[in-house]
Design a protein around this motif. Structure first.
Motif, PDB file in Angstrom:
ATOM      1  N   ARG A  30      26.888   2.478   6.514  1.00  0.00           N
ATOM      2  CA  ARG A  30      27.107   3.894   6.840  1.00  0.00           C
ATOM      3  C   ARG A  30      28.097   4.529   5.877  1.00  0.00           C
ATOM      4  O   ARG A  30      28.068   5.742   5.637  1.00  0.00           O
ATOM      5  N   GLN A  31      28.971   3.719   5.299  1.00  0.00           N
ATOM      6  CA  GLN A  31      29.962   4.237   4.358  1.00  0.00           C
ATOM      7  C   GLN A  31      29.339   4.505   2.987  1.00  0.00           C
ATOM      8  O   GLN A  31      29.958   5.137   2.138  1.00  0.00           O
ATOM      9  N   LEU A  32      28.129   4.019   2.773  1.00  0.00           N
ATOM     10  CA  LEU A  32      27.444   4.179   1.493  1.00  0.00           C
ATOM     11  C   LEU A  32      26.494   5.373   1.553  1.00  0.00           C
ATOM     12  O   LEU A  32      26.156   5.853   2.631  1.00  0.00           O
ATOM     13  N   PRO A  33      26.028   5.864   0.417  1.00  0.00           N
ATOM     14  CA  PRO A  33      25.002   6.912   0.433  1.00  0.00           C
ATOM     15  C   PRO A  33      23.741   6.431   1.138  1.00  0.00           C
ATOM     16  O   PRO A  33      23.451   5.228   1.168  1.00  0.00           O
ATOM     17  N   LEU A  34      22.990   7.358   1.682  1.00  0.00           N
ATOM     18  CA  LEU A  34      21.753   7.022   2.396  1.00  0.00           C
ATOM     19  C   LEU A  34      20.823   6.196   1.528  1.00  0.00           C
ATOM     20  O   LEU A  34      20.227   5.208   1.992  1.00  0.00           O
ATOM     21  N   SER A  35      20.664   6.566   0.260  1.00  0.00           N
ATOM     22  CA  SER A  35      19.744   5.843  -0.617  1.00  0.00           C
ATOM     23  C   SER A  35      20.178   4.396  -0.802  1.00  0.00           C
ATOM     24  O   SER A  35      19.340   3.493  -0.871  1.00  0.00           O
ATOM     25  N   TRP A  36      21.480   4.153  -0.876  1.00  0.00           N
ATOM     26  CA  TRP A  36      21.985   2.789  -1.020  1.00  0.00           C
ATOM     27  C   TRP A  36      21.745   1.988   0.259  1.00  0.00           C
ATOM     28  O   TRP A  36      21.314   0.834   0.208  1.00  0.00           O
ATOM     29  N   ALA A  37      22.042   2.598   1.402  1.00  0.00           N
ATOM     30  CA  ALA A  37      21.846   1.917   2.683  1.00  0.00           C
ATOM     31  C   ALA A  37      20.385   1.541   2.864  1.00  0.00           C
ATOM     32  O   ALA A  37      20.056   0.429   3.301  1.00  0.00           O
ATOM     33  N   SER A  38      19.491   2.460   2.525  1.00  0.00           N
ATOM     34  CA  SER A  38      18.060   2.208   2.629  1.00  0.00           C
ATOM     35  C   SER A  38      17.643   1.066   1.709  1.00  0.00           C
ATOM     36  O   SER A  38      16.905   0.150   2.114  1.00  0.00           O
ATOM     37  N   ALA A  39      18.110   1.090   0.471  1.00  0.00           N
ATOM     38  CA  ALA A  39      17.747   0.057  -0.495  1.00  0.00           C
ATOM     39  C   ALA A  39      18.277  -1.313  -0.088  1.00  0.00           C
ATOM     40  O   ALA A  39      17.571  -2.330  -0.211  1.00  0.00           O
ATOM     41  N   ILE A  40      19.501  -1.367   0.401  1.00  0.00           N
ATOM     42  CA  ILE A  40      20.083  -2.648   0.827  1.00  0.00           C
ATOM     43  C   ILE A  40      19.307  -3.216   2.011  1.00  0.00           C
ATOM     44  O   ILE A  40      19.000  -4.416   2.061  1.00  0.00           O
ATOM     45  N   GLY A  41      18.982  -2.360   2.968  1.00  0.00           N
ATOM     46  CA  GLY A  41      18.202  -2.819   4.112  1.00  0.00           C
ATOM     47  C   GLY A  41      16.852  -3.360   3.682  1.00  0.00           C
ATOM     48  O   GLY A  41      16.404  -4.408   4.155  1.00  0.00           O
ATOM     49  N   GLY A  42      16.193  -2.659   2.767  1.00  0.00           N
ATOM     50  CA  GLY A  42      14.904  -3.119   2.272  1.00  0.00           C
ATOM     51  C   GLY A  42      15.008  -4.470   1.587  1.00  0.00           C
ATOM     52  O   GLY A  42      14.178  -5.361   1.801  1.00  0.00           O
ATOM     53  N   PHE A  43      16.029  -4.637   0.762  1.00  0.00           N
ATOM     54  CA  PHE A  43      16.230  -5.904   0.055  1.00  0.00           C
ATOM     55  C   PHE A  43      16.467  -7.054   1.037  1.00  0.00           C
ATOM     56  O   PHE A  43      15.870  -8.135   0.905  1.00  0.00           O
ATOM     57  N   LEU A  44      17.309  -6.841   2.029  1.00  0.00           N
ATOM     58  CA  LEU A  44      17.618  -7.901   2.982  1.00  0.00           C
ATOM     59  C   LEU A  44      16.381  -8.320   3.778  1.00  0.00           C
ATOM     60  O   LEU A  44      16.116  -9.519   3.962  1.00  0.00           O
ATOM     61  N   PHE A  45      15.614  -7.348   4.236  1.00  0.00           N
ATOM     62  CA  PHE A  45      14.435  -7.676   5.035  1.00  0.00           C
ATOM     63  C   PHE A  45      13.345  -8.313   4.178  1.00  0.00           C
ATOM     64  O   PHE A  45      12.634  -9.206   4.645  1.00  0.00           O
ATOM     65  N   ARG A  46      13.195  -7.872   2.931  1.00  0.00           N
ATOM     66  CA  ARG A  46      12.217  -8.512   2.045  1.00  0.00           C
ATOM     67  C   ARG A  46      12.590  -9.961   1.782  1.00  0.00           C
ATOM     68  O   ARG A  46      11.722 -10.820   1.588  1.00  0.00           O
ATOM     69  N   THR A  47      13.902 -10.238   1.782  1.00  0.00           N
ATOM     70  CA  THR A  47      14.387 -11.592   1.511  1.00  0.00           C
ATOM     71  C   THR A  47      14.274 -12.499   2.730  1.00  0.00           C
ATOM     72  O   THR A  47      13.836 -13.652   2.640  1.00  0.00           O
ATOM     73  N   ILE A  48      14.647 -11.969   3.902  1.00  0.00           N
ATOM     74  CA  ILE A  48      14.708 -12.783   5.121  1.00  0.00           C
ATOM     75  C   ILE A  48      13.373 -12.814   5.855  1.00  0.00           C
ATOM     76  O   ILE A  48      12.977 -13.834   6.432  1.00  0.00           O
ATOM     77  N   GLY A  49      12.644 -11.687   5.835  1.00  0.00           N
ATOM     78  CA  GLY A  49      11.424 -11.553   6.615  1.00  0.00           C
ATOM     79  C   GLY A  49      10.416 -12.674   6.451  1.00  0.00           C
ATOM     80  O   GLY A  49       9.862 -13.173   7.452  1.00  0.00           O
ATOM     81  N   PRO A  50      10.128 -13.130   5.224  1.00  0.00           N
ATOM     82  CA  PRO A  50       9.123 -14.186   5.047  1.00  0.00           C
ATOM     83  C   PRO A  50       9.436 -15.490   5.760  1.00  0.00           C
ATOM     84  O   PRO A  50       8.547 -16.331   5.940  1.00  0.00           O
ATOM     85  N   PHE A  51      10.685 -15.693   6.181  1.00  0.00           N
ATOM     86  CA  PHE A  51      11.064 -16.926   6.859  1.00  0.00           C
ATOM     87  C   PHE A  51      10.992 -16.795   8.383  1.00  0.00           C
ATOM     88  O   PHE A  51      11.259 -17.765   9.102  1.00  0.00           O
ATOM     89  N   LEU A  52      10.618 -15.628   8.887  1.00  0.00           N
ATOM     90  CA  LEU A  52      10.569 -15.383  10.324  1.00  0.00           C
ATOM     91  C   LEU A  52       9.156 -15.574  10.866  1.00  0.00           C
ATOM     92  O   LEU A  52       8.166 -15.429  10.145  1.00  0.00           O
ATOM     93  N   LYS A  53       9.055 -15.885  12.168  1.00  0.00           N
ATOM     94  CA  LYS A  53       7.752 -16.051  12.796  1.00  0.00           C
ATOM     95  C   LYS A  53       6.936 -14.769  12.713  1.00  0.00           C
ATOM     96  O   LYS A  53       5.703 -14.804  12.653  1.00  0.00           O
ATOM     97  N   ALA A  54       7.627 -13.626  12.730  1.00  0.00           N
ATOM     98  CA  ALA A  54       6.928 -12.344  12.685  1.00  0.00           C
ATOM     99  C   ALA A  54       6.127 -12.173  11.406  1.00  0.00           C
ATOM    100  O   ALA A  54       5.146 -11.427  11.377  1.00  0.00           O
ATOM    101  N   ASP A  55       6.518 -12.862  10.349  1.00  0.00           N
ATOM    102  CA  ASP A  55       5.769 -12.777   9.099  1.00  0.00           C
ATOM    103  C   ASP A  55       4.357 -13.320   9.291  1.00  0.00           C
ATOM    104  O   ASP A  55       3.378 -12.746   8.787  1.00  0.00           O
ATOM    105  N   LYS A  56       4.234 -14.406  10.029  1.00  0.00           N
ATOM    106  CA  LYS A  56       2.912 -14.980  10.311  1.00  0.00           C
ATOM    107  C   LYS A  56       2.091 -14.045  11.192  1.00  0.00           C
ATOM    108  O   LYS A  56       0.870 -13.932  11.022  1.00  0.00           O
ATOM    109  N   VAL A  57       2.765 -13.387  12.121  1.00  0.00           N
ATOM    110  CA  VAL A  57       2.071 -12.421  12.980  1.00  0.00           C
ATOM    111  C   VAL A  57       1.488 -11.302  12.133  1.00  0.00           C
ATOM    112  O   VAL A  57       0.324 -10.908  12.295  1.00  0.00           O
ATOM    113  N   ALA A  58       2.294 -10.772  11.210  1.00  0.00           N
ATOM    114  CA  ALA A  58       1.829  -9.687  10.349  1.00  0.00           C
ATOM    115  C   ALA A  58       0.625 -10.119   9.518  1.00  0.00           C
ATOM    116  O   ALA A  58      -0.357  -9.379   9.385  1.00  0.00           O
ATOM    117  N   ARG A  59       0.693 -11.309   8.957  1.00  0.00           N
ATOM    118  CA  ARG A  59      -0.416 -11.796   8.123  1.00  0.00           C
ATOM    119  C   ARG A  59      -1.685 -11.998   8.950  1.00  0.00           C
ATOM    120  O   ARG A  59      -2.793 -11.660   8.496  1.00  0.00           O
TER     121      ARG A  59
END
Length: 298
Positions: free
Chosen positions: A30-59
């Motif tokens: 929240r202390q960062l610009p909106l564009s930075w917060a959005s980009a960081i969130g995207g990076f974290l989820f792209r990195t962690i998401g493939p290791f979650l069960k939900a990734d198999k659900v999506a596929r």
């Protein structure tokens, strides 16, 4: 001491640690610009998401919905799904800062006249889905003096549930819990002339089977029946992520009721019409929908 009595304090401790970590992270971005917060969130989820069960659900969901897709297309779409969800998480911390009325702001609104007409008439239902950043629907409505009553699902972590309700509560009229009590309050609210906002794309075991990507999906049709019973406008609302953290919210004219004299049949017809529109939106932007949800029976 029994196993159940041990699990209570342990579960509470886990919830506290989770809440502290998540809320601390959201405070930081929240202390960062909106564009930075959005980009960081995207990076974290792209990195962690493939290791979650939900990734198999999506596929699995994508393979059923798009049987002609090759593996590379599915991989790319799942990556977009995680990126979109992560960006939404980062943007959640900035909800209080997003000015949807700014001429050059991050939100473009199309069909505002339909929202204004529904607002001035009184009660209405706005139907949308978990696409792009779905919080934008409430923000747009609130900014135009049309705060919504939103039905929501309690978060498993009670401390995060309190946090989510506190943040979302700033931009809605009321948050109504999913279930009979919330449904009764939604009905009473519309009789008072209040507006209801719904994301009608989640599985409801007690719902009605509505065709969705070629398969029946159990869908909550109660709110649609309620709207038809009270004769209030039911407006589809589409949300698109047209850039990394820029959105388009399109408010469509009210859906037409068949008025056949059979309320149940009319309800199914209207719910089916919205679901068909939703499927079309998803086909145009598949990476922006919530494929990680178990929408269909296994």
């Amino acid at each position: 001491m029994t196993t159940s009595s041990k699990s209570g304090p342990k579960r509470t401790l886990v919830h506290l640690i989770q809440a502290a970590a998540i809320q601390g992270s959201l405070w930081t971005v929240r202390q960062l610009p909106l564009s930075w917060a959005s980009a960081i969130g995207g990076f974290l989820f792209r990195t962690i998401g493939p290791f979650l069960k939900a990734d198999k659900v999506a596929r699995r969901n994508l393979k059923h919905a798009f049987p002609d897709w090759d593996q590379a297309t599915i991989d790319a779409t799942v990556r977009q799904v995680w990126d979109n969800l992560g960006r939404g998480a980062g943007e959640f911390a900035h909800l209080g800062k997003i000015d949807v009325l700014a001429p050059n702001g991050p939100v473009d609104v199309v069909g505002l006249e339909h929202l204004i007409a529904a607002r001035d008439q009184g009660a209405a239902i706005f139907l949308s889905a978990h696409m792009a950043n779905w919080e934008m629907v409430s923000l747009v409505a609130y900014a135009h003096d049309c705060p919504l009553n939103n039905i929501y699902r309690f978060a498993t972590n009670p401390y995060m549930d309190t946090y989510f309700r506190r943040v979302r509560g700033r931009f809605v009229n009321k948050l109504l819990p999913k279930g009979p009590a919330g449904f009764r309050e939604a009905y009473a609210g519309m009789k008072r002339g209040e507006r209801l906002g719904l994301l009608l794309d989640q599985k409801l075991n007690e719902g009605h089977p509505i065709p969705f990507f070629g398969r029946d999906a159990m869908t909550a049709i109660g709110p649609v029946e309620l709207g038809l019973r009270l004769d209030v406008p039911i407006l589809p609302v589409r949300i698109e992520r047209i850039a990394k953290c820029r959105f388009r919210v399109t408010i469509h004219p009210p859906l037409e009721s068949p008025n056949s004299g059979d309320l149940k049949a009319d309800t199914i017809a209207v719910a089916t019409e919205f679901t068909q529109r939703l499927e079309g939106w998803i086909r145009e932007r598949p990476g922006e929908w919530f494929w990680v949800h178990k929408r269909w029976p296994n």
